[in-house]
Design a protein around this motif. Structure first.
Motif, PDB file in Angstrom:
ATOM      1  N   PRO A  37       0.563  -1.197  -0.389  1.00 41.57           N
ATOM      2  CA  PRO A  37      -0.132   0.099  -0.025  1.00 41.57           C
ATOM      3  C   PRO A  37       0.865   1.410   0.092  1.00 41.57           C
ATOM      4  O   PRO A  37       0.093   2.328  -0.399  1.00 41.57           O
ATOM      5  CB  PRO A  37      -0.909  -0.196   1.540  1.00 41.57           C
ATOM      6  CG  PRO A  37      -0.974  -2.028   1.346  1.00 41.57           C
ATOM      7  CD  PRO A  37       0.541  -2.239   1.346  1.00 41.57           C
ATOM      8  N   TRP A  62      -7.313  -0.320  -0.994  1.00 39.52           N
ATOM      9  CA  TRP A  62      -5.966  -0.171  -1.456  1.00 39.52           C
ATOM     10  C   TRP A  62      -5.998  -1.449  -2.857  1.00 39.52           C
ATOM     11  O   TRP A  62      -5.439  -1.611  -4.003  1.00 39.52           O
ATOM     12  CB  TRP A  62      -4.884  -0.390  -0.933  1.00 39.52           C
ATOM     13  CG  TRP A  62      -3.311  -0.410  -2.230  1.00 39.52           C
ATOM     14  CD1 TRP A  62      -2.540   0.357  -2.975  1.00 39.52           C
ATOM     15  CD2 TRP A  62      -2.792  -2.106  -1.785  1.00 39.52           C
ATOM     16  NE1 TRP A  62      -1.883  -0.440  -3.097  1.00 39.52           N
ATOM     17  CE2 TRP A  62      -1.974  -1.975  -2.574  1.00 39.52           C
ATOM     18  CE3 TRP A  62      -2.788  -3.158  -1.059  1.00 39.52           C
ATOM     19  CZ2 TRP A  62      -1.098  -2.344  -2.814  1.00 39.52           C
ATOM     20  CZ3 TRP A  62      -2.057  -3.556  -1.296  1.00 39.52           C
ATOM     21  CH2 TRP A  62      -0.637  -4.181  -2.392  1.00 39.52           C
ATOM     22  N   ARG A  93      -7.927   0.807   4.891  1.00 37.29           N
ATOM     23  CA  ARG A  93      -7.960   1.032   3.288  1.00 37.29           C
ATOM     24  C   ARG A  93      -6.528   0.267   2.872  1.00 37.29           C
ATOM     25  O   ARG A  93      -6.835   0.268   1.579  1.00 37.29           O
ATOM     26  CB  ARG A  93      -6.612   2.416   4.097  1.00 37.29           C
ATOM     27  CG  ARG A  93      -7.741   3.732   5.089  1.00 37.29           C
ATOM     28  CD  ARG A  93      -6.636   4.518   5.108  1.00 37.29           C
ATOM     29  NE  ARG A  93      -5.436   5.481   3.514  1.00 37.29           N
ATOM     30  CZ  ARG A  93      -4.620   6.221   3.687  1.00 37.29           C
ATOM     31  NH1 ARG A  93      -4.593   6.603   6.020  1.00 37.29           N
ATOM     32  NH2 ARG A  93      -3.645   6.681   3.261  1.00 37.29           N
ATOM     33  N   TRP A  94      -6.294  -0.166   3.088  1.00 34.03           N
ATOM     34  CA  TRP A  94      -5.113  -1.508   2.880  1.00 34.03           C
ATOM     35  C   TRP A  94      -6.614  -2.419   1.844  1.00 34.03           C
ATOM     36  O   TRP A  94      -6.302  -2.996   0.815  1.00 34.03           O
ATOM     37  CB  TRP A  94      -5.174  -2.455   4.008  1.00 34.03           C
ATOM     38  CG  TRP A  94      -4.543  -4.003   3.746  1.00 34.03           C
ATOM     39  CD1 TRP A  94      -3.108  -3.904   2.657  1.00 34.03           C
ATOM     40  CD2 TRP A  94      -5.060  -5.377   3.717  1.00 34.03           C
ATOM     41  NE1 TRP A  94      -3.453  -5.492   2.390  1.00 34.03           N
ATOM     42  CE2 TRP A  94      -5.182  -6.281   3.000  1.00 34.03           C
ATOM     43  CE3 TRP A  94      -6.636  -6.140   3.997  1.00 34.03           C
ATOM     44  CZ2 TRP A  94      -5.173  -7.658   2.521  1.00 34.03           C
ATOM     45  CZ3 TRP A  94      -6.959  -6.456   3.956  1.00 34.03           C
ATOM     46  CH2 TRP A  94      -6.771  -7.569   3.221  1.00 34.03           C
ATOM     47  N   THR A 118      -6.712  -2.440  -6.716  1.00 36.42           N
ATOM     48  CA  THR A 118      -5.055  -2.898  -7.599  1.00 36.42           C
ATOM     49  C   THR A 118      -6.016  -3.536  -8.616  1.00 36.42           C
ATOM     50  O   THR A 118      -5.633  -4.300  -9.360  1.00 36.42           O
ATOM     51  CB  THR A 118      -4.046  -2.695  -6.212  1.00 36.42           C
ATOM     52  OG1 THR A 118      -3.229  -2.119  -6.105  1.00 36.42           O
ATOM     53  CG2 THR A 118      -3.190  -4.096  -6.893  1.00 36.42           C
TER      54      THR A 118
END
Length: 203
Positions: free
Chosen positions: A12, A44, A40-41, A48
């Motif tokens: 991240p 992300w 948030r991880w 991705t």
């Protein structure tokens, strides 16, 4: 990377683009200073996968607690099915002591050998790699930054390994790293990918 010998490990905190056609894997940033928090991880990771596609993703490692087997099991269990739900394999970070009934074998696809160096290169980790193969899991070794450690990962039967060796002095170290891989090419091995973090700001 596009030749397939070296793959791309992303986290991240990196913010780097994955090269076109490269195989990639997603670390979580828990080891170091790159952990952004669970929400948030996962955002992300999902973004991705959307950006680069699940077909090129070898795996994503679930949140763990470095060097803490009980903590890692509790931290990882809720996230392993959510990683799989993105259409990519889920990796579980094995830590010192996880061999004592703390590995959720049915819930992940890749056994990621983490933990302390002494544990990761010892007889217990070697035994776990054998069990993982018997269970149809892929095996990955983390923090591999020397020719000797890469040979050990191959001897264990790991299909892949990662390290930051190339990120520090890539112009000089790329030749050395490919030399390590050339040496492995002359030996029977399961090792398919050496994962490397790109230098910060690399395209």
């Amino acid at each position: 990377m596009t030749a397939g010998r070296i793959a791309c490990m992303t986290t991240p905190a990196q913010g780097n683009r994955i090269p076109p056609g490269a195989t990639w894997a997603a670390d979580n940033g828990k080891f170091g200073k790159g952990w952004p928090g669970h929400a948030r991880w996962y955002e992300w990771l999902a973004n991705t996968v959307d950006r680069y596609g699940p077909d090129r993703c070898a795996w994503a490692v679930a949140p763990d607690v470095p060097f803490d087997a009980e903590g890692t099991l509790a931290e990882s269990l809720p996230w392993l099915p959510r990683i799989r739900a993105l259409g990519i394999p889920a990796a579980f970070a094995a830590q010192d002591g996880c061999e004592d009934g703390l590995i959720p074998w049915d819930d992940f696809d890749v056994l990621f050998l983490a933990g302390t160096t002494e544990w990761k290169v010892g007889d217990v980790a070697r035994r776990l790699t054998r069990e993982a193969r018997e269970r149809g899991k892929t095996i990955h070794m983390g923090r591999v930054n020397s020719a000797a450690r890469l040979r050990l990962a191959a001897d264990f039967g790991c299909e892949s390994a990662d390290g930051t060796y190339l990120a520090f002095g890539p112009d000089l170290n790329l030749g050395r790293l490919t030399g390590w891989l050339d040496d492995l090419d002359d030996r029977p091995t399961l090792l398919q990918h050496l994962w490397t973090a790109q230098p910060q700001g690399a395209p």
